[in-house]
Scaffold this active site. Sequence first.
Site, short mmCIF file in Angstrom:
data_model
loop_
_atom_site.label_atom_id
_atom_site.label_comp_id
_atom_site.label_asym_id
_atom_site.label_seq_id
_atom_site.Cartn_x
_atom_site.Cartn_y
_atom_site.Cartn_z
N ASP A 152 0.83 -1.20 0.00
CA ASP A 152 0.00 0.00 0.00
C ASP A 152 0.87 1.25 0.00
OD1 ASP A 152 -2.62 0.83 -0.08
OD2 ASP A 152 -2.78 1.13 2.08
N GLU A 214 -14.24 6.76 0.14
CA GLU A 214 -14.30 6.65 1.61
C GLU A 214 -14.40 8.06 2.19
OE1 GLU A 214 -10.66 5.27 3.37
OE2 GLU A 214 -11.61 4.74 5.28
#
Length: 342
Positions: A152, A214
């Site tokens: 990530d 998000e």
Amino acid sequence: MIISMPENASAFQSPEFRTPGEAGEFIRALPKAELHLHLEGTIEPVTLASLARSHGVPEPSPDLYRYTDFPGFLQSFKQVCSLLRAPQDYHLVTLRMIERLHRDGVRYAEVYISAGVMLWKNESFLQLFQGICLGAQQGRAKYGVEVRWILDAVRQFGADAAMRVAELAVAHKQEGVIGMGIGGDEKQAPPELFEGVYEYARNQGLRLTAHAGEAAGPESMWGALRVLRAERLGHGVTAEQDPELVKHLARSRVPVDMCPTSNFRTGAISRIEDHPLRRYFDAGMLVSLSTDDPAMFGCDLTSEYMLAHTQFGFTPKELARLAYNSFQASFLSEEEKARYTR
Ligand SMILES: [Zn+2]
């Protein structure tokens, strides 16, 4: 704080299960894949305290995992990462993560490693990853849980830093790294910044996911789909602001990992009952359930499925469909998916 597991049987109302225990047993026994889980977010306070002691630094405050918004959560995440310094730290937390997965009936997981943070701390990914691989190997032998890794990148660190993460992911494909993703502050760094990074990663055979929808709106999801060509999206809470996007996701079957408790704890939604899980499922989207950072949010995968049942009325058959979706949405080969869902 576990918000989804009723405290006692009298508060539990379900036409299908007599008690929370019965529902919990059913959920635990369902073979599941966990697709949205950050290794650094699985560390219980007791483990953090022992890491702090081993490094001779003060133990973190008991309030470390209390926050009311996304920036507060990112601060805590950063503090957790500051206590992860040596291969043996990563070995310990990987093994404990796999114990957790086993308790939840997870057979297969795709787990994020915050490689972007490791590089930012000037650490040797190679050495730390050896600790992770050893933990995964021991966890697999003891519990039969298979784990693959998604590296990530941190969005706000920019495209050059994300490219270093992509290169690391490519270099470690033989050791269980299957893909890359971007996380962090979605508002500060839109997907378009990472077009070249994703193009490189795709050409090198990495599988692609991205946190999207998000903290930012549907445009961030469209960007992840059209510009980054992400194969799976994390969260997608704001997709329903654009009905065309929901239709597109349902038609294209691009999977969305949903993490209701995380979304509530970071303030992405203000009330748990507002979470779009049920609406997306009914619209035909390929959704699955995940925990994101379970130790930091006080949840586990069993409690997320329990929430789907008690709060959103998922029947046992629909819970089994969510579990089936979790394998379908994974980056496993078709043969492997068939083996897990037979
Ligand atoms: Zn996440």
